[in-house]
Scaffold this motif. Structure first.
Motif, PDB file in Angstrom:
ATOM      1  N   ARG A   1       0.838  -1.218   0.000  1.00  0.00           N
ATOM      2  CA  ARG A   1       0.000   0.000   0.000  1.00  0.00           C
ATOM      3  C   ARG A   1       0.864   1.256   0.000  1.00  0.00           C
ATOM      4  O   ARG A   1       0.581   2.212  -0.739  1.00  0.00           O
ATOM      5  CB  ARG A   1      -0.927  -0.007   1.222  1.00  0.00           C
ATOM      6  N   ARG A   2       1.909   1.251   0.809  1.00  0.00           N
ATOM      7  CA  ARG A   2       2.776   2.427   0.902  1.00  0.00           C
ATOM      8  C   ARG A   2       3.518   2.664  -0.411  1.00  0.00           C
ATOM      9  O   ARG A   2       3.587   3.798  -0.904  1.00  0.00           O
ATOM     10  CB  ARG A   2       3.770   2.242   2.047  1.00  0.00           C
ATOM     11  N   ALA A   3       4.072   1.591  -0.991  1.00  0.00           N
ATOM     12  CA  ALA A   3       4.812   1.736  -2.236  1.00  0.00           C
ATOM     13  C   ALA A   3       3.899   2.180  -3.377  1.00  0.00           C
ATOM     14  O   ALA A   3       4.275   3.033  -4.190  1.00  0.00           O
ATOM     15  CB  ALA A   3       5.502   0.413  -2.601  1.00  0.00           C
ATOM     16  N   GLY A   4       2.693   1.621  -3.420  1.00  0.00           N
ATOM     17  CA  GLY A   4       1.754   2.024  -4.466  1.00  0.00           C
ATOM     18  C   GLY A   4       1.350   3.477  -4.331  1.00  0.00           C
ATOM     19  O   GLY A   4       1.238   4.203  -5.329  1.00  0.00           O
ATOM     20  N   GLY A   5       1.138   3.907  -3.099  1.00  0.00           N
ATOM     21  CA  GLY A   5       0.773   5.300  -2.868  1.00  0.00           C
ATOM     22  C   GLY A   5       1.885   6.258  -3.252  1.00  0.00           C
ATOM     23  O   GLY A   5       1.631   7.316  -3.851  1.00  0.00           O
ATOM     24  N   THR A   6       3.128   5.889  -2.927  1.00  0.00           N
ATOM     25  CA  THR A   6       4.258   6.747  -3.269  1.00  0.00           C
ATOM     26  C   THR A   6       4.469   6.811  -4.781  1.00  0.00           C
ATOM     27  O   THR A   6       4.736   7.879  -5.338  1.00  0.00           O
ATOM     28  CB  THR A   6       5.539   6.237  -2.583  1.00  0.00           C
ATOM     29  N   TRP A   7       4.347   5.654  -5.454  1.00  0.00           N
ATOM     30  CA  TRP A   7       4.499   5.629  -6.914  1.00  0.00           C
ATOM     31  C   TRP A   7       3.456   6.530  -7.575  1.00  0.00           C
ATOM     32  O   TRP A   7       3.776   7.321  -8.471  1.00  0.00           O
ATOM     33  CB  TRP A   7       4.340   4.197  -7.421  1.00  0.00           C
ATOM     34  N   THR A   8       2.214   6.429  -7.130  1.00  0.00           N
ATOM     35  CA  THR A   8       1.138   7.234  -7.715  1.00  0.00           C
ATOM     36  C   THR A   8       1.363   8.717  -7.450  1.00  0.00           C
ATOM     37  O   THR A   8       1.203   9.562  -8.342  1.00  0.00           O
ATOM     38  CB  THR A   8      -0.222   6.798  -7.143  1.00  0.00           C
ATOM     39  N   ALA A   9       1.771   9.043  -6.217  1.00  0.00           N
ATOM     40  CA  ALA A   9       2.013  10.446  -5.866  1.00  0.00           C
ATOM     41  C   ALA A   9       3.162  11.022  -6.693  1.00  0.00           C
ATOM     42  O   ALA A   9       3.091  12.168  -7.166  1.00  0.00           O
ATOM     43  CB  ALA A   9       2.321  10.563  -4.373  1.00  0.00           C
ATOM     44  N   TYR A  10       4.211  10.218  -6.871  1.00  0.00           N
ATOM     45  CA  TYR A  10       5.342  10.709  -7.656  1.00  0.00           C
ATOM     46  C   TYR A  10       4.934  11.000  -9.093  1.00  0.00           C
ATOM     47  O   TYR A  10       5.234  12.065  -9.638  1.00  0.00           O
ATOM     48  CB  TYR A  10       6.501   9.712  -7.643  1.00  0.00           C
ATOM     49  N   HIS A  11       4.253  10.074  -9.730  1.00  0.00           N
ATOM     50  CA  HIS A  11       3.907  10.275 -11.130  1.00  0.00           C
ATOM     51  C   HIS A  11       2.885  11.396 -11.315  1.00  0.00           C
ATOM     52  O   HIS A  11       2.922  12.108 -12.331  1.00  0.00           O
ATOM     53  CB  HIS A  11       3.417   8.958 -11.747  1.00  0.00           C
ATOM     54  N   THR A  12       2.016  11.576 -10.346  1.00  0.00           N
ATOM     55  CA  THR A  12       1.086  12.710 -10.400  1.00  0.00           C
ATOM     56  C   THR A  12       1.856  14.016 -10.339  1.00  0.00           C
ATOM     57  O   THR A  12       1.577  14.972 -11.081  1.00  0.00           O
ATOM     58  CB  THR A  12       0.080  12.630  -9.239  1.00  0.00           C
ATOM     59  N   PHE A  13       2.864  14.058  -9.455  1.00  0.00           N
ATOM     60  CA  PHE A  13       3.688  15.256  -9.320  1.00  0.00           C
ATOM     61  C   PHE A  13       4.572  15.442 -10.551  1.00  0.00           C
ATOM     62  O   PHE A  13       4.682  16.551 -11.098  1.00  0.00           O
ATOM     63  CB  PHE A  13       4.554  15.137  -8.066  1.00  0.00           C
TER      64      PHE A  13
ATOM     65  N   SER B   1      19.917  20.527 -13.189  1.00  0.00           N
ATOM     66  CA  SER B   1      19.287  21.589 -13.984  1.00  0.00           C
ATOM     67  C   SER B   1      17.884  21.199 -14.438  1.00  0.00           C
ATOM     68  O   SER B   1      17.133  22.044 -14.930  1.00  0.00           O
ATOM     69  CB  SER B   1      20.154  21.907 -15.211  1.00  0.00           C
ATOM     70  N   GLN B   2      17.511  19.947 -14.290  1.00  0.00           N
ATOM     71  CA  GLN B   2      16.187  19.490 -14.707  1.00  0.00           C
ATOM     72  C   GLN B   2      15.107  20.092 -13.796  1.00  0.00           C
ATOM     73  O   GLN B   2      15.238  20.058 -12.567  1.00  0.00           O
ATOM     74  CB  GLN B   2      16.117  17.961 -14.672  1.00  0.00           C
ATOM     75  N   PRO B   3      14.047  20.645 -14.356  1.00  0.00           N
ATOM     76  CA  PRO B   3      13.017  21.308 -13.548  1.00  0.00           C
ATOM     77  C   PRO B   3      12.426  20.422 -12.453  1.00  0.00           C
ATOM     78  O   PRO B   3      12.187  20.891 -11.330  1.00  0.00           O
ATOM     79  CB  PRO B   3      11.963  21.693 -14.589  1.00  0.00           C
ATOM     80  N   LEU B   4      12.201  19.169 -12.738  1.00  0.00           N
ATOM     81  CA  LEU B   4      11.623  18.291 -11.718  1.00  0.00           C
ATOM     82  C   LEU B   4      12.583  18.102 -10.551  1.00  0.00           C
ATOM     83  O   LEU B   4      12.173  18.122  -9.388  1.00  0.00           O
ATOM     84  CB  LEU B   4      11.266  16.931 -12.328  1.00  0.00           C
TER      85      LEU B   4
ATOM     86  N   PHE C   1      10.511  11.083  -2.506  1.00  0.00           N
ATOM     87  CA  PHE C   1      10.746  10.671  -3.889  1.00  0.00           C
ATOM     88  C   PHE C   1      12.214  10.363  -4.188  1.00  0.00           C
ATOM     89  O   PHE C   1      12.528   9.943  -5.302  1.00  0.00           O
ATOM     90  CB  PHE C   1      10.261  11.749  -4.857  1.00  0.00           C
ATOM     91  N   THR C   2      13.100  10.551  -3.235  1.00  0.00           N
ATOM     92  CA  THR C   2      14.549  10.369  -3.342  1.00  0.00           C
ATOM     93  C   THR C   2      15.164  11.467  -4.204  1.00  0.00           C
ATOM     94  O   THR C   2      14.465  12.201  -4.904  1.00  0.00           O
ATOM     95  CB  THR C   2      14.950   8.997  -3.914  1.00  0.00           C
ATOM     96  N   SER C   3      16.493  11.556  -4.156  1.00  0.00           N
ATOM     97  CA  SER C   3      17.192  12.595  -4.916  1.00  0.00           C
ATOM     98  C   SER C   3      17.382  12.213  -6.384  1.00  0.00           C
ATOM     99  O   SER C   3      17.804  13.030  -7.194  1.00  0.00           O
ATOM    100  CB  SER C   3      18.559  12.869  -4.278  1.00  0.00           C
ATOM    101  N   ASP C   4      17.100  10.949  -6.730  1.00  0.00           N
ATOM    102  CA  ASP C   4      17.226  10.491  -8.116  1.00  0.00           C
ATOM    103  C   ASP C   4      15.969   9.706  -8.478  1.00  0.00           C
ATOM    104  O   ASP C   4      16.004   8.482  -8.663  1.00  0.00           O
ATOM    105  CB  ASP C   4      18.477   9.619  -8.258  1.00  0.00           C
ATOM    106  N   PRO C   5      14.834  10.369  -8.585  1.00  0.00           N
ATOM    107  CA  PRO C   5      13.557   9.660  -8.712  1.00  0.00           C
ATOM    108  C   PRO C   5      13.416   8.796  -9.952  1.00  0.00           C
ATOM    109  O   PRO C   5      12.760   7.761  -9.910  1.00  0.00           O
ATOM    110  CB  PRO C   5      12.531  10.799  -8.706  1.00  0.00           C
TER     111      PRO C   5
END
Length: 237
Positions: free
Chosen positions: A105-117, A152-155, A169-173
């Motif tokens: 559940r935690r990993a799925g939530g983080t993956w979804t939040a990252y891609h939404t962002f 330099s990447q905006p994200l 999201f870690t420093s190298d998402p």
């Protein structure tokens, strides 16, 4: 040389015979065994303790009082474990699924939040892409150039500007989230139960790392007979 944990699998054994059974299972891999298989043979351990600190098992509800559960730690000071945690016990009364479901559940939530962002920004590339591109430069300048290009990447700039996002999201998402949801969740779930080494019922000492080893580890535990004793052991290598 250092300490790490192994998950030891044993045939059914009474509590008063557990340490002897572990010792017999571990004996073939002792550094100083006298009957070495060949002159260049090197063992795996010099001493060991029953200890699952940091990788305790959950107990199946309703079995908290089973006397076969291992509730002592030979390495740390005496501890008062909650009834639903243990260092080992019969496979059938160890709850292997609750911890995996929580992580899923935690990993799925983080993956979804990252891609939404991340969808709000141009596609991001992982750091190793820029490190490879900077390789022809002089060594003292290569990493500096790679870091500058990567950041330099905006994200990446948006994530670095918010410590909460960087922690989540870690420093190298791109390195961690550039996979589909199912693969991402499965990778995290597989890492929940595994220890750096596994001693199987048939006496195989298996070490490894990464998704393949972790998936094998989980599949092996899931397939064990219910009365198999599964115990966390800390050993010095």
């Amino acid at each position: 040389m250092g300490k790490q944990r192994i998950t030891v699998c044993l045939p059914p054994v009474r509590p008063d015979g557990l340490k002897k059974a572990i010792g017999q299972a571990m004996a073939p891999f002792y550094y100083d065994r006298e009957d070495r298989p060949h002159p260049d043979w090197v063992g795996e351990w010099s001493y060991w303790f029953v200890s699952g600190a940091g990788c305790l098992f959950d107990v199946m509800p309703g079995h908290e009082d089973d006397p076969r559960l291992v509730r002592y730690d030979d390495w740390t000071a005496p501890e008062d474990l909650p009834p639903f945690r243990c260092h080992g016990g019969p496979r059938a009364i160890l709850d292997l699924d609750t911890a995996r479901a929580t992580v899923a559940r935690r990993a799925g939530g983080t993956w979804t939040a990252y891609h939404t962002f991340a969808d709000r920004y141009p596609p991001v590339l992982p750091f190793h892409h820029f490190a490879e591109r900077a390789r022809p430069l002089e060594p003292e300048h290569a990493r500096e150039a790679a870091v500058a290009s990567f950041r330099s990447q905006p994200l990446i700039q948006a994530i670095e500007a918010d410590p909460f996002l960087e922690a989540r999201f870690t420093s190298d998402p791109a390195l961690h989230f550039d996979e589909d949801l199912e693969t991402h969740v499965a990778r995290h779930v597989a890492a929940v139960l595994s220890t750096p080494a596994l001693l199987t019922l048939d006496g195989r000492w298996v070490e490894g790392g990464g998704p393949d080893y972790e998936q094998m580890f989980n599949a092996y535990l899931d397939g064990l007979p219910g009365d198999t004793m599964v115990v966390r052991v800390l050993y010095h290598s």
